[in-house]
Each structure stands twice: as C-alpha cells, then as structure tokens.
Motif scaffolding. Structure first.
Motif, PDB file in Angstrom:
ATOM      1  N   THR A 142       0.813  -1.216   0.000  1.00 30.53           N
ATOM      2  CA  THR A 142       0.000   0.000   0.000  1.00 30.53           C
ATOM      3  C   THR A 142       0.849   1.270   0.000  1.00 30.53           C
ATOM      4  OG1 THR A 142      -0.202  -0.058   2.422  1.00 30.53           O
ATOM      5  CG2 THR A 142      -1.926  -1.147   1.138  1.00 30.53           C
ATOM      6  N   VAL A 143       2.054   1.251   0.572  1.00 27.75           N
ATOM      7  CA  VAL A 143       2.886   2.463   0.544  1.00 27.75           C
ATOM      8  C   VAL A 143       3.273   2.823  -0.883  1.00 27.75           C
ATOM      9  CG1 VAL A 143       3.820   2.214   2.877  1.00 27.75           C
ATOM     10  CG2 VAL A 143       5.019   1.142   0.952  1.00 27.75           C
ATOM     11  N   THR A 200       0.937  -0.532   7.880  1.00 24.16           N
ATOM     12  CA  THR A 200       1.022   0.866   8.271  1.00 24.16           C
ATOM     13  C   THR A 200       0.201   1.731   7.328  1.00 24.16           C
ATOM     14  OG1 THR A 200       3.146   0.878   7.092  1.00 24.16           O
ATOM     15  CG2 THR A 200       3.213   0.804   9.491  1.00 24.16           C
ATOM     16  N   THR A 201      -0.432   2.742   7.905  1.00 21.57           N
ATOM     17  CA  THR A 201      -1.282   3.670   7.152  1.00 21.57           C
ATOM     18  C   THR A 201      -0.704   5.076   7.239  1.00 21.57           C
ATOM     19  OG1 THR A 201      -2.687   3.956   9.101  1.00 21.57           O
ATOM     20  CG2 THR A 201      -3.352   2.279   7.503  1.00 21.57           C
ATOM     21  N   ASP A 256       7.324   1.690   7.536  1.00 25.74           N
ATOM     22  CA  ASP A 256       6.968   0.910   6.344  1.00 25.74           C
ATOM     23  C   ASP A 256       6.928  -0.543   6.798  1.00 25.74           C
ATOM     24  OD1 ASP A 256       6.918  -0.556   4.006  1.00 25.74           O
ATOM     25  OD2 ASP A 256       8.576   0.493   3.042  1.00 25.74           O
ATOM     26  N   ALA A 257       5.743  -0.982   7.242  1.00 24.23           N
ATOM     27  CA  ALA A 257       5.655  -2.310   7.861  1.00 24.23           C
ATOM     28  C   ALA A 257       4.302  -2.947   7.601  1.00 24.23           C
ATOM     29  CB  ALA A 257       5.910  -2.219   9.367  1.00 24.23           C
ATOM     30  N   ALA A 258       4.286  -4.272   7.622  1.00 20.37           N
ATOM     31  CA  ALA A 258       3.054  -5.050   7.512  1.00 20.37           C
ATOM     32  C   ALA A 258       3.112  -6.191   8.529  1.00 20.37           C
ATOM     33  CB  ALA A 258       2.861  -5.597   6.103  1.00 20.37           C
ATOM     34  N   PHE A 299      -0.295  -0.961  14.846  1.00 16.62           N
ATOM     35  CA  PHE A 299      -1.031  -2.224  14.751  1.00 16.62           C
ATOM     36  C   PHE A 299      -1.889  -2.490  15.983  1.00 16.62           C
ATOM     37  CE2 PHE A 299       2.608  -3.896  11.888  1.00 16.62           C
ATOM     38  CZ  PHE A 299       2.088  -3.197  10.821  1.00 16.62           C
ATOM     39  N   GLY A 300      -1.853  -1.592  16.971  1.00 18.57           N
ATOM     40  CA  GLY A 300      -2.666  -1.765  18.166  1.00 18.57           C
ATOM     41  C   GLY A 300      -2.228  -2.923  19.030  1.00 18.57           C
ATOM     42  N   LEU A 301      -0.922  -3.211  19.020  1.00 20.55           N
ATOM     43  CA  LEU A 301      -0.385  -4.338  19.783  1.00 20.55           C
ATOM     44  C   LEU A 301       0.546  -3.834  20.879  1.00 20.55           C
ATOM     45  CD1 LEU A 301       0.438  -6.748  16.822  1.00 20.55           C
ATOM     46  CD2 LEU A 301      -1.570  -6.796  18.313  1.00 20.55           C
ATOM     47  N   GLN A 302       0.785  -4.673  21.873  1.00 26.71           N
ATOM     48  CA  GLN A 302       1.634  -4.293  22.984  1.00 26.71           C
ATOM     49  C   GLN A 302       2.670  -5.363  23.280  1.00 26.71           C
ATOM     50  OE1 GLN A 302      -0.965  -3.439  26.285  1.00 26.71           O
ATOM     51  NE2 GLN A 302      -1.339  -1.346  25.602  1.00 26.71           N
ATOM     52  N   LEU A 303       3.861  -4.883  23.672  1.00 25.06           N
ATOM     53  CA  LEU A 303       4.940  -5.730  24.164  1.00 25.06           C
ATOM     54  C   LEU A 303       5.568  -5.011  25.354  1.00 25.06           C
ATOM     55  CD1 LEU A 303       6.941  -6.963  21.037  1.00 25.06           C
ATOM     56  CD2 LEU A 303       5.434  -8.297  22.478  1.00 25.06           C
TER      57      LEU A 303
END
Length: 368
Positions: A134-135, A168-169, A183-185, A310-314
């Motif tokens: 998408t980028v 990523t948007t 720049d990630a998926a 991505f709405g994730l947590q670590l």
C-alpha cells in the motif's frame, strides 16, 4: 528550515541550476557550517556549486533512500531455505488473492521480528512494500505471506505462513507527499508450531532473542538480520542518526515520506526490506528496515511505532525509552577529504530511483 521548506528549496534549485542537464547528480555538502549544493553532469564534464547561505543547524536530517527489495537475478542461499519454525532473518514475500506475487514478478524480502502479542496471537513483521504494497499504491494488495520467498522457490499454498492482517497507514501529508512513520506489515502466523524466538544468526546457527521494545539511541550497537543480495550474512553496526526522514521512491515511481526513522551503518542492500534491527546482544527489537541510502546505510522505522500502528503491545525497557538522542549524528556532519567536505555523495539512479535530503539524485531522459 523545516522538512517541507527543504523539499521545496531542493525542487527550486533543480529548476534553477539543472534544467538543461540530461543526466546529473546532486549532493548537499557542508562548508564552514553552511550548506552547499554540488551538481555534476559526468558525461558532459559539467559541475556547478551554489552556496544557499543556510545555516546547517536549520536543516532537518534527511537521507536519500530506496526500497531494498530483491528482484531480478537473485542468488539464493541458506536464508532462503524453508524454516519451520520460522526464524528472524530468513526470506519471505507475499501473494495476492489470486496467488500472484504482490510486485507482479518473483522477489525477495526479509522476515523481521516474530513475537507473541498481549492478545495471545503469534505475529511476524516485514516491510509494507513487501507484504502489502500500500505504501507504493500497489493493487491488488498482498493477502498471503510465504516463506521462502517467491524468488527462491516459495509458492502459495505450499509455503503459506499466514495472512497479512494489518499494515502501516498514512500519518498525513508533507510537501505533497503521503507520509508514514514506518513501512511495515503484520502477518498472523497460521500455525503455532511455526512460532519461534530465534534469529538465523548464520548457517545452521540459531540464537534466542528477547521480544521487547528498545528505543533507538545514537551510538547504540545493533545487528541487522536479512537476506540482502550483497549483505547476506548477519551485519553489525551502530545507530548513526535519529530522528531522520526520507523521501522514498518505489520501483513504480510512487514516492512517499518516512518520518521518525533511524539510520544504521550496518551494510544494507536489495532483499533487506523488512529485516529486524536488534540490539547487538539480542536483548530487544529496535526497528524494521525499510530503505537504503546511496552509501549503503539502512533506514529503519521504530518498532514502538509499528506496534502502536497495529494496536499491539509488548513489554518495553524504560531505561532506554527515556534517553534523548541528539538530532543529528556527528558521523553525518563530519566531512572527509575523499568527499571534499560533502556530507554524502549521490549516485545517479535509474529504475528504483529515489530522492531525499542530504543527498538527492535524479535522472532526466533526453527529450522529456
């Protein structure tokens, strides 16, 4: 001078100095703490220098860049073997709903961080332009990730490892360019048995890593694990600049801006897109490689930004998160005799060309 101002200034200089050049290279240099522009047409033996009178302290850190996708004649090796469970640093690519490579032809990228998130799911990360597209405004977008890559024998469904579930948007617009902070998926790993927390350190050598976030700090020792065509083995280096921005040109000619990046001096080349950047002792994940400068340095997005997108947590490491890196590294500002006080020297680029700050290069075709 803001990022937007610098891009507009660069375009104005092109128009004023180089409108009649058929092929040229442009570099931004440093002299007495001021910016210079050096333009050269190597075929015609023409060069020009302009002192823009801009104090160096007013300029954002920008690095020329291009995606590091492996296409064409690819030499496949041990990182292109099928790995189950998956290993950070092996090859990967993706296909569309119809099973065709996202880029239309076989290609290779690198499998980045692998982790279990707080939601209990198992995930892997690579570059957006490798798994989604998408980028670069690619349509249809990537749907299924495979390992090994399509350039090295991988195919769908035989080598399927999971669905592309997020990417990523845009964060906004900068000087007319769509901007991203990474720049990630993201791929949700399809089989728990594929999950592992080892890096492919070398051939038949695996080492465990700690899946936690580390923020970039200038001078930090790092390792980059990827399948770069000319940097195939593990590459070590340091973070030389943070924060940095770049204007990236996709192979299709689509341009976008990456902001809040960091620069690593670990050699980076085609195929390294998506590769994980970790601390040298593998105690945490710093980011994901997206592009390369003409000098062969890697441009990477912060892993913390990627997880947030991505709405994730670590878990994080607070001691490093509170560090305040300087804006411009001394490495970038130090001129050497070989560069005649230039901060960097651009190469004239063809397909997969790029433009960006501190170094810009553009090719003009005769009659256009």
């Amino acid at each position: 001078m803001s990022f937007t101002d610098l891009l507009q200034w660069k375009d104005a200089v092109f128009k004023r100095m180089l409108k009649d050049y058929k092929e040229f290279t442009v570099a931004v240099g440093v002299s007495r703490d001021r910016l210079l522009i050096l333009a050269t047409n190597t075929q015609a033996g023409i060069s020009a220098v302009a002192d823009e009178g801009i104090p160096l302290t007013q300029v954002s850190v920008l690095k020329a860049s291009k995606p590091v996708i492996g296409q064409g004649a690819i030499t496949c090796g041990y990182r292109d073997n099928p790995y189950r469970p998956l290993k950070v640093g092996c090859s990967t690519s993706a296909v569309t709903d119809s099973g065709q490579p996202v880029l239309g032809v076989p290609y290779t990228c690198s499998l980045g961080p692998i982790f279990q998130a707080a939601d209990g799911e198992y995930y892997a990360v690579s570059a957006n332009h490798c798994w989604a597209g998408t980028v670069c405004n690619i349509s249809p977008t990537g749907k299924y990730a495979i390992q090994p890559s399509s350039a090295c024998g991988g195919s769908y469904p035989n080598d399927y490892i999971g669905d592309v579930v997020r990417y990523t948007t845009p964060t906004g617009m900068v000087a007319g360019y769509t901007s991203f902070n990474a720049d990630a998926a993201l791929v949700r790993i399809s089989n728990p048995l594929f999950f592992d927390m080892d890096v492919l350190w070398d051939q038949d050598v695996y080492r465990p890593y700690i899946p936690r976030v580390i923020e970039p700090v200038i001078g930090m020792n790092i390792v980059k694990l990827g399948v770069g065509e000319t940097t195939y083995s593990l590459r070590q280096g340091t973070i030389t600049a943070y924060p940095a921005s770049a204007v990236v040109m996709c192979p299709s000619g689509v341009e976008f801006v990456l902001e809040d990046q960091f620069i690593i001096n670990a050699p980076t080349s085609e195929g390294d897109s998506g590769s994980a950047v970790m601390t040298s002792d593998l105690s945490g994940i710093i980011g994901v490689t997206a592009a390369v400068t003409p000098e062969g340095y890697g441009i990477a997005g912060r892993f913390s930004n990627i997880l947030k997108d991505f709405g994730l947590q670590l878990p994080t490491l607070p001691a490093l998160q509170t560090a305040t890196p300087s804006t411009i590294s001394s490495t970038i500002l130090t001129a050497t005799p070989s560069t005649t006080a230039l901060a960097a020297v651009a190469a004239v680029l063809g397909v997969s060309a790029l433009i960006g700050g501190f170094v810009w290069a553009r090719r003009k075709k005769k009659g256009i």
